[in-house]
Motif scaffolding. Structure first.
Motif, short mmCIF file in Angstrom:
data_model
loop_
_atom_site.label_atom_id
_atom_site.label_comp_id
_atom_site.label_asym_id
_atom_site.label_seq_id
_atom_site.Cartn_x
_atom_site.Cartn_y
_atom_site.Cartn_z
N GLN A 1 0.81 -1.21 0.00
CA GLN A 1 0.00 0.00 0.00
C GLN A 1 0.85 1.27 0.00
O GLN A 1 0.58 2.21 -0.75
CB GLN A 1 -0.94 0.00 1.22
CG GLN A 1 -1.73 1.29 1.41
CD GLN A 1 -2.65 1.60 0.24
OE1 GLN A 1 -3.32 0.72 -0.29
NE2 GLN A 1 -2.68 2.87 -0.17
N TYR B 1 -3.61 6.82 -5.28
CA TYR B 1 -3.38 6.74 -3.85
C TYR B 1 -3.76 5.39 -3.25
O TYR B 1 -3.50 5.15 -2.07
CB TYR B 1 -4.14 7.86 -3.14
CG TYR B 1 -3.68 9.23 -3.61
CD1 TYR B 1 -2.48 9.76 -3.18
CD2 TYR B 1 -4.45 9.96 -4.51
CE1 TYR B 1 -2.04 11.00 -3.63
CE2 TYR B 1 -4.03 11.21 -4.96
CZ TYR B 1 -2.82 11.72 -4.51
OH TYR B 1 -2.39 12.94 -4.96
N ASP B 2 -4.35 4.50 -4.05
CA ASP B 2 -4.71 3.18 -3.53
C ASP B 2 -3.84 2.07 -4.11
O ASP B 2 -3.83 0.96 -3.58
CB ASP B 2 -6.19 2.89 -3.78
CG ASP B 2 -6.59 3.07 -5.24
OD1 ASP B 2 -5.76 3.57 -6.03
OD2 ASP B 2 -7.73 2.71 -5.59
N TRP B 3 -3.12 2.35 -5.19
CA TRP B 3 -2.14 1.40 -5.72
C TRP B 3 -1.10 2.21 -6.49
O TRP B 3 -1.32 3.37 -6.84
CB TRP B 3 -2.79 0.35 -6.62
CG TRP B 3 -3.42 0.87 -7.88
CD1 TRP B 3 -4.54 1.63 -7.99
CD2 TRP B 3 -2.95 0.67 -9.23
NE1 TRP B 3 -4.81 1.93 -9.31
CE2 TRP B 3 -3.86 1.35 -10.09
CE3 TRP B 3 -1.87 -0.01 -9.78
CZ2 TRP B 3 -3.71 1.36 -11.47
CZ3 TRP B 3 -1.72 -0.01 -11.16
CH2 TRP B 3 -2.63 0.67 -11.98
#
Length: 382
Positions: A45, A137-139
């Motif tokens: 993350q 922002y999530d991967w």
């Protein structure tokens, strides 16, 4: 006459309105999240972007052997910077018309020919109506135009191009990621630091087009990812950073924080990644770094150190570090920074055994101090 006065009055009103809007924005209580030793790094993350920190970068360097026998080295860096509190005059915020601002650098060295080429980019954020750069922002997906970096499972896919060169690489970790400093918090002063993740040994395979002619390439690379907001002390002008890969499968990193008087800060430190086993921290007191040769750039007139002797007696390390060539200065004016980023060769002894190796050295703060990394902002994003 009355019409001219009316026009002048309208212009004045527009200027006053704009200034009021700027003042209103400036009065917002803005602060960026601090890198914190208590924050826990979670992978994969935290390989992705971080919206609440002011500055973030993803950095790759490596050395490639082409199928025709030629040797190349490369650097690719993607930057993302929040601009909420950048100054109005000449600021990145105004020049990019977006927040965050996105920059990127790509350099390639033909080590046989002794040539160094580079290109820089600056682009609006993709959420802007005219934007063509961004960060997920999530991967992990970072892009600037047709330059991009993606994470696919445990691997990285890197694609960049400039006039004469087009490089696509799949990068696979040979060793686990390293959380630099204290669990991924790299202190650079009291309450100053970054979160810092390294992949010190990546297997690189891909294709390099040189003037339109494809060559299969294979080699090794290094990846650093740093993010934070309050990074340097005012006494620090920049850093001398070393990433060295030795032929005994040992990697060395030195982060030498440079003071204005030419000495190194005691917050400087390093890391030794053995062939097997956990990384071994290196304290400032263990490092003996001597400049053996300097070089003055004919373009910037700035003098850089370009050859060193590194001794770490506690680790049985004694190395000489020599650049492929002195002319590896990055004068990236669009992105408001100039530095020396060089491919180097290494020879000497490690743990009592003769070794050779390759690496990169980055020298910042020589043209002018990195003041934009020292300022403390206050408040919170509205």
């Amino acid at each position: 006459m009355r019409l001219n006065r009316a026009r002048r009055a309208l212009r004045l009103a527009a200027v006053m309105l704009a200034l009021a809007m700027i003042a209103g924005c400036a009065s917002k209580h803005v602060v960026y999240r601090r890198a914190d030793p208590h924050n826990r790094i979670e992978l994969p993350q935290d390989n992705a972007g971080h919206r609440d920190y002011r500055t973030e970068w993803w950095y790759f360097t490596g050395h490639l052997d082409a199928e025709d026998g030629r040797e190349y080295a490369f650097e690719v860096t993607f930057f993302s910077r929040r601009t909420d509190q950048d100054k109005i005059a000449g600021s990145i915020a105004i020049k990019n018309y977006s927040n965050p601002a996105h920059m990127a650098h790509f350099a390639i060295i033909d080590e046989n020919a002794g040539t160094h080429f580079y290109e820089e980019r600056r682009a609006r954020d993709h959420e802007d109506k005219n934007g063509n750069a961004g960060v997920m922002y999530d991967w992990l997906y970072v892009w600037n135009g047709d330059w991009s970096l993606k994470q696919i499972d445990d691997d990285f896919l890197l694609s960049v191009r400039m006039k004469g060169f087009d490089l696509t690489l799949l990068l696979r970790p040979n060793k686990p990621p390293v959380l630099q400093g204290r669990g991924g918090y790299f202190a650079k002063g009291e309450q100053r630091g970054t979160h810092y993740i390294s992949y010190t040994n990546l297997e690189a395979d891909g294709v390099l087009f040189v003037d339109g002619v494809p060559q299969a390439v294979h080699g090794r690379a290094w990846h650093d990812h740093e993010f934070g907001s309050y990074q340097l002390r005012p006494e620090q002008r920049g850093w001398d950073w070393f990433s060295l890969r030795l032929d005994n499968d040992v990697e060395l990193m030195l982060y030498m924080l440079a003071l204005h008087d030419g000495s190194y800060d005691t917050y400087s430190k390093g890391l030794l990644v053995p062939a097997q086993g956990p990384p071994e921290p290196i304290d400032f007191e263990q490092i003996e770094l001597q400049t053996l040769q300097s070089w003055t750039s004919p373009r910037s007139k700035v003098t850089y150190p370009v050859r060193w002797r590194l001794r770490i007696p506690d680790k049985q390390v004694d190395l000489e570090i020599t650049p492929i060539m002195p002319e590896q200065e990055m004068r990236t004016r669009k992105t408001l920074t100039q530095y020396w980023e060089g491919s180097v060769r290494v020879s000497g002894t490690c743990q009592g055994v003769p070794v050779t190796g390759k690496g990169f050295v980055e020298l910042t703060g020589y043209v002018k101090p990195l003041k934009w990394l020292t300022k403390l902002e206050v408040g919170s994003v509205a």
